[in-house]
Design an enzyme around this catalytic site. Structure first.
Site, PDB file in Angstrom:
ATOM      1  N   HIS A  79      67.205 -47.746 -19.140  1.00 39.43           N
ATOM      2  CA  HIS A  79      68.644 -48.037 -19.232  1.00 39.43           C
ATOM      3  C   HIS A  79      69.449 -46.832 -19.678  1.00 39.43           C
ATOM      4  CE1 HIS A  79      66.809 -52.031 -19.171  1.00 39.43           C
ATOM      5  NE2 HIS A  79      67.941 -52.440 -18.649  1.00 39.43           N
TER       6      HIS A  79
ATOM      7  N   ASP B 160      69.435 -48.413 -15.384  1.00 41.05           N
ATOM      8  CA  ASP B 160      70.403 -49.484 -15.135  1.00 41.05           C
ATOM      9  C   ASP B 160      71.536 -49.460 -16.157  1.00 41.05           C
ATOM     10  OD1 ASP B 160      68.550 -50.237 -13.255  1.00 41.05           O
ATOM     11  OD2 ASP B 160      68.415 -52.328 -13.917  1.00 41.05           O
TER      12      ASP B 160
HETATM   13 ZN   LIG Z   1      71.499 -54.713 -15.863  1.00 41.64          ZN
END
Ligand SMILES: [Zn+2]
Length: 306
Positions: free
Chosen positions: A260, A99
């Site tokens: 991430h 993400d």
């Molecule tokens: Zn996010």
């Protein structure tokens, strides 16, 4: 004759007087009875009016509840159909998801995935795409899947109301469609669809409506069920990330791993080959997410009333 006549006269007036009093008395009694009766009727009418307004109110509440029930039923039916169509067949497939990119580390991350020979799913931020304009094309060219995360990722903006949410979502939708030549089919809500984040930014959380709206466009929201913890501070080491991922996966057949693509840390990238090795040793292969991924990935949506 005279006294008799006088007596008759007296009796006549006397009788007339008595009759008048009697008539007055009767009139009074009738009036009192009528007035009491009228009061009773008025009281009954006002209580009937009260009951009618209560009935109207209950009718409104019933309609409201019926609409909510219909909405929930249709959502449950949609999810049931997902699980029937896309139920896991027991094959162990893990889904790496990244993400919040792209970032200055994206090309390094793509390199690590290539070396491990696995494909992943990227949920990107529009503003970062503008900063790294080749990133999403490189991700798609590497066989990875790109999904919508958010144009701004600003919770206080996107979750303030549906207009903001739609504007932010469509800006990235249109950008990715233009960059990649096809419409995205999956998305991940910033903070997840369980509403724990979004409800802090509105009195009436819009999550339920937002999920319905996205699903109505045939775009599938996908959460995660194994958090690598790599967004936390202090920044975890690669070994901490690997241990956390293995612990969160446990015995899940189709874990969706949240990681991430941040520019300020590389431990996530260093953890990738180790995670791949460990999971392959446990019999997992790696897949990319699509609208057909097993529906068990959905998390329940918490509504304003909860
Ligand atoms: Zn996010």
């Amino acid at each position: 004759m005279k006294p008799l006549q006088s007596m008759k006269k007296i009796n006549f007036f006397h009788l007339l007087f008595l009759l008048s009093i009697a008539l007055a008395a009767v009139f009074c009694i009738v009036s009192v009875v009528q007035s009491a009766h009228l009061q009773q009727v008025e009281h009954q009418l006002s209580s009937m009016r009260g009951e009618t307004s209560r009935a109207d109110h209950l009718q409104d509440q019933l309609q409201d509840l019926t609409a909510k029930y219909d909405d929930l039923s249709s959502r449950m039916a949609i999810r049931q159909s997902f699980s029937e169509t896309h139920a896991s067949d027991g094959t162990k497939i893990a889904y790496l998801t990244f993400d919040d990119g792209p970032s200055k580390n994206t090309s390094q991350l793509l390199q690590a995935l290539k070396q491990s020979n696995v494909k992943a799913t990227f949920f990107v931020i529009g503003l970062n795409c503008q900063q790294y304009p080749d990133a999403v094309k490189n991700e798609a060219a590497g066989g990875h899947v790109v999904g919508i995360h958010s144009w701004t990722h600003k919770y206080e903006y996107i979750y303030a109301n549906m207009d903001n949410f739609k504007q932010d979502f469509m800006q990235l939708h249109d950008y990715l469609t233009q960059q990649l030549g096809s419409e995205p089919t999956i998305c991940r809500f910033p903070g997840g669809t369980n509403n724990t984040v979004s409800k802090k930014y509105t009195k009436e959380p819009i999550m339920q409506e937002a999920v319905n709206w996205v699903e109505g466009m045939d775009i599938r929201p996908i959460d995660w069920d194994a958090d690598a913890g790599d967004a936390e501070t202090p920044i975890p080491t690669k070994d901490q990330i690997v241990q956390r991922v293995l612990r969160e996966i446990g015995h899940k057949t189709n874990p969706v791993i949240l990681m991430h693509d941040f520019g300020n840390r590389t431990s996530t990238i260093e953890a990738v080959p180790l995670i791949v090795q460990q999971l392959q040793a446990q019999g997992y292969t790696f897949g990319t997410l699509s609208a057909a991924t097993p529906a068990t990935l959905f998390k329940p949506v918490v509504t304003a009333a909860s």
